[in-house]
Design an enzyme around this catalytic site. Structure first.
Site, PDB file in Angstrom:
ATOM      1  N   GLY A  32       0.839  -1.192   0.000  1.00 39.82           N
ATOM      2  CA  GLY A  32       0.000   0.000   0.000  1.00 39.82           C
ATOM      3  C   GLY A  32       0.876   1.245   0.000  1.00 39.82           C
ATOM      4  CB  CYS A  49       5.296  -3.915  -0.003  1.00 35.80           C
ATOM      5  SG  CYS A  49       6.097  -2.343  -0.274  1.00 35.80           S
ATOM      6  CE1 TYR A  50       1.401   0.882   5.973  1.00 37.66           C
ATOM      7  CE2 TYR A  50      -0.272  -0.827   5.750  1.00 37.66           C
ATOM      8  CZ  TYR A  50       0.218   0.297   6.401  1.00 37.66           C
ATOM      9  OH  TYR A  50      -0.457   0.807   7.476  1.00 37.66           O
ATOM     10  CG  HIS A  77       5.370  -5.426  -4.929  1.00 37.45           C
ATOM     11  ND1 HIS A  77       4.136  -5.278  -4.342  1.00 37.45           N
ATOM     12  CD2 HIS A  77       6.084  -4.342  -4.571  1.00 37.45           C
ATOM     13  CE1 HIS A  77       4.098  -4.153  -3.662  1.00 37.45           C
ATOM     14  NE2 HIS A  77       5.270  -3.564  -3.793  1.00 37.45           N
ATOM     15  CD  GLU A 132       2.322  -8.102  -5.664  1.00 35.99           C
ATOM     16  OE1 GLU A 132       3.129  -8.873  -5.111  1.00 35.99           O
ATOM     17  OE2 GLU A 132       2.086  -6.957  -5.235  1.00 35.99           O
ATOM     18  N   GLY A 192     -25.465  -8.063 -25.240  1.00 35.54           N
ATOM     19  CA  GLY A 192     -24.774  -8.866 -26.244  1.00 35.54           C
ATOM     20  C   GLY A 192     -23.270  -8.849 -26.044  1.00 35.54           C
ATOM     21  CG  ASP A 211     -18.602  -8.393 -18.647  1.00 42.18           C
ATOM     22  OD1 ASP A 211     -17.810  -9.289 -18.985  1.00 42.18           O
ATOM     23  OD2 ASP A 211     -18.256  -7.225 -18.412  1.00 42.18           O
ATOM     24  CE  LYS A 237     -14.469  -8.452 -20.436  1.00 43.67           C
ATOM     25  NZ  LYS A 237     -15.676  -7.612 -20.375  1.00 43.67           N
TER      26      LYS A 237
END
Ligand code: XMP
Length: 509
Positions: free
Chosen positions: A51, A78-79, A165, A167, A220, A223, A365
């Protein structure tokens, strides 16, 4: 499941995606989540995200310290690491200077998270403060040249921390480190698959809806289409899909949507012809924000009127995705300037007093696409490029009229055809035509012409937050240009948009 506490890092959605790529379910929650709720979620492990704050700031985010006494493994990033060290009586050293970018991680006695990682490996740093003194029970497992405590652990209490990090892709072995935490430390199973999601989601929808009815605004797009098929699988004809033809659609779009959902899937399907209402509302309007507001308002009116005709409709289904959910409640996002008022069905629930069903609200997504595949939707639909709610209206600069819509629709159809034929459709985030409010001089045969200009926009992007103009081959651009000029009446010039976002946006309005 893995619980991720959101301390506001720009990377925390990435942590969630990485965890799910390992087929482990995870949920992001704000730090204010109480210890009671954490217990109720029964996480197998907790990740404290990074953060932007410093632990020394007055309002730096904090989560209940009791999480360290639950007996559940915790990994701070990290934070998140700094918070853990501070909370457990260690010392965090304030720093004025940020360390940002690549660093070489030198692994000592590796411990659980760094097991099997190269002795020297690349990691990605982005921090100001650093750890000065570790609490009793902790030991250093890796360092970098600038940061002595780059990784640390208290193996007895199963507490771990990384200053870098794992990730982000720049951390070469980040994936392995996360896997070590998930499977080595927490003992998670790879159980998060779309097959299991479909089973659980359909059961939940059935239980919640009972014998009532559900209304869904179907556009259409990916989602809403996936939501439609998922809910239809759960409750069949208790679902009614409402498709509003606002007259701002691409060529044959309404017919295609009807063919798929009404005929192929045999859903209850209402096709609402509202072209006239939208065009009347837009008459004489050229301001982009006014266009968007008008379209949003008329959509709600039309949809609401239609939904009221469905007897016993108690629920409104929406294709809300996880990023929308996280962003809308983020305590750290702060109010950002309105660049464009987005048209979606956000205003509906308040007006309609219906209960909401949002079965995709914990999915990203890419997971929605996998889900679509699991539900047997065609690749064509699953990989559709996004199309804005206000449709072609925001791609016609100036007034929206039937005549101008017809020109843009034809130009856009040619463009789509060529982009697909050239095998570029899936490589692009979006590709579309824009009609400019200008005319220019040309020559056709021996005649002077004075006609419209079409701009072509094609961009690559990961998430629409940033985008770059696509370096399409010149031959493809040449074909698109000459076909539009030859086949679309009223156009004598085609230009290519070479702006990236920022500072431009993807759509022109
Ligand atoms: P901009 O133009 O802001 O667009 O760079 C970012 C992405 O959002 C899409 N977009 C919309 N999507 N309703 C939507 O559902 C809207 O009102 C809307 N406006 C823009 C745009 O196509 C791009 O993918």
């Amino acid at each position: 499941m893995i619980l991720i506490i959101d301390f506001g890092s720009q990377y925390n959605q990435l942590i969630a995606r990485r965890v799910r790529e390992h087929q482990v379910y995870c949920q992001i929650e704000p730090p204010e989540i109480g210890i009671g709720k954490i217990r109720a979620l029964r996480p197998e492990g907790i990740i404290l995200s990074g953060g932007p704050a410093s632990i020394y700031e007055a309002h730096s985010p904090r989560v209940d310290k009791e999480i360290f006494d639950l007996g559940v493994p915790v990994m701070g990033i990290c934070y998140g690491l700094q918070f853990m060290i501070d909370a457990l009586g260690g010392e965090v050293v304030r720093s004025e200077k940020r360390e940002y970018g690549f660093a070489e991680l030198i692994v000592g006695k590796a411990g659980a998270i760094l097991a099997g990682v190269e002795k020297r490996t690349r990691c990605w740093m982005s921090h100001g403060d650093r750890i000065g003194r570790l609490p009793a029970g902790f030991r250093i497992t890796a360092s970098t040249e600038n940061t002595e405590v780059a990784a640390a652990e208290d193996a007895n209490r199963r507490l771990y921390g990384l200053q870098f990090h794992p990730e982000v892709v720049h951390t070469a072995e980040g994936k392995k480190m996360l896997a070590n935490f998930l499977f080595g430390v927490c003992g998670c199973q790879k159980s998060w698959t779309m097959k299991s999601f479909v089973r659980e989601a359909t059961e939940e929808i059935r239980a919640r809806v009972g014998d009532k009815r559900v209304v869904l605004g179907l556009s259409g797009g990916v989602d809403s289409s996936v939501v439609a098929v998922l809910i239809h699988r759960a409750i069949g004809r208790q679902l009614t899909c409402v498709f509003v033809d606002n007259g701002l659609l691409r060529l044959d779009e309404g017919d295609k949507v009807r063919a798929l959902f009404a005929k192929h899937f045999q859903m209850n399907f209402r096709f609402v012809r509202a072209r006239k209402a939208f065009l009347a509302g837009l008459k004489g309007v050229t301001d982009p924000e006014r266009k968007r507001k008008i379209i949003g308002r008329i959509f709600i009116e039309v949809f609401d009127r239609e939904a009221r005709k469905i007897k016993g409709a108690d629920f409104l289904a929406q294709g809300t995705l996880y990023p929308d959910l996280i962003e809308s409640r983020s305590a750290f996002g702060g109010p950002s300037a309105v660049i464009k008022s987005h048209h979606n069905v956000g205003g509906l629930p308040k007006k309609m007093k219906l209960r909401l069903i949002e079965p995709l609200k914990h999915l990203f997504k890419d997971e929605v696409r996998l889900l679509g595949k699991e539900l047997d939707l065609s690749d064509d639909l699953i990989w559709r490029q996004p199309f804005p709610g206000p449709g072609l209206a925001v791609r016609i600069i100036g007034e929206v009229t039937e005549k101008r819509l017809a020109i843009l629709r034809m130009a856009d159809a040619v463009l789509q055809e060529e982009i697909r034929a050239g095998n570029y459709y899936r490589k692009l985030w979006q590709s579309f035509a824009v009609l400019l409010p200008l005319k220019s001089v040309g020559i056709m045969g021996d005649q002077r012409t004075y006609e419209h200009i079409i701009a072509i926009r094609a961009v690559t992007s990961e998430d629409a937050m940033t985008a770059d103009w696509a370096r399409l081959p010149h031959e493809l651009l040449a074909r698109i240009g000459s076909r539009i000029i030859n086949e679309v009446r009223g156009v004598n010039r085609v230009v290519y948009d070479i702006s990236s976002k920022p500072p431009s946006t993807i759509e022109w309005e």
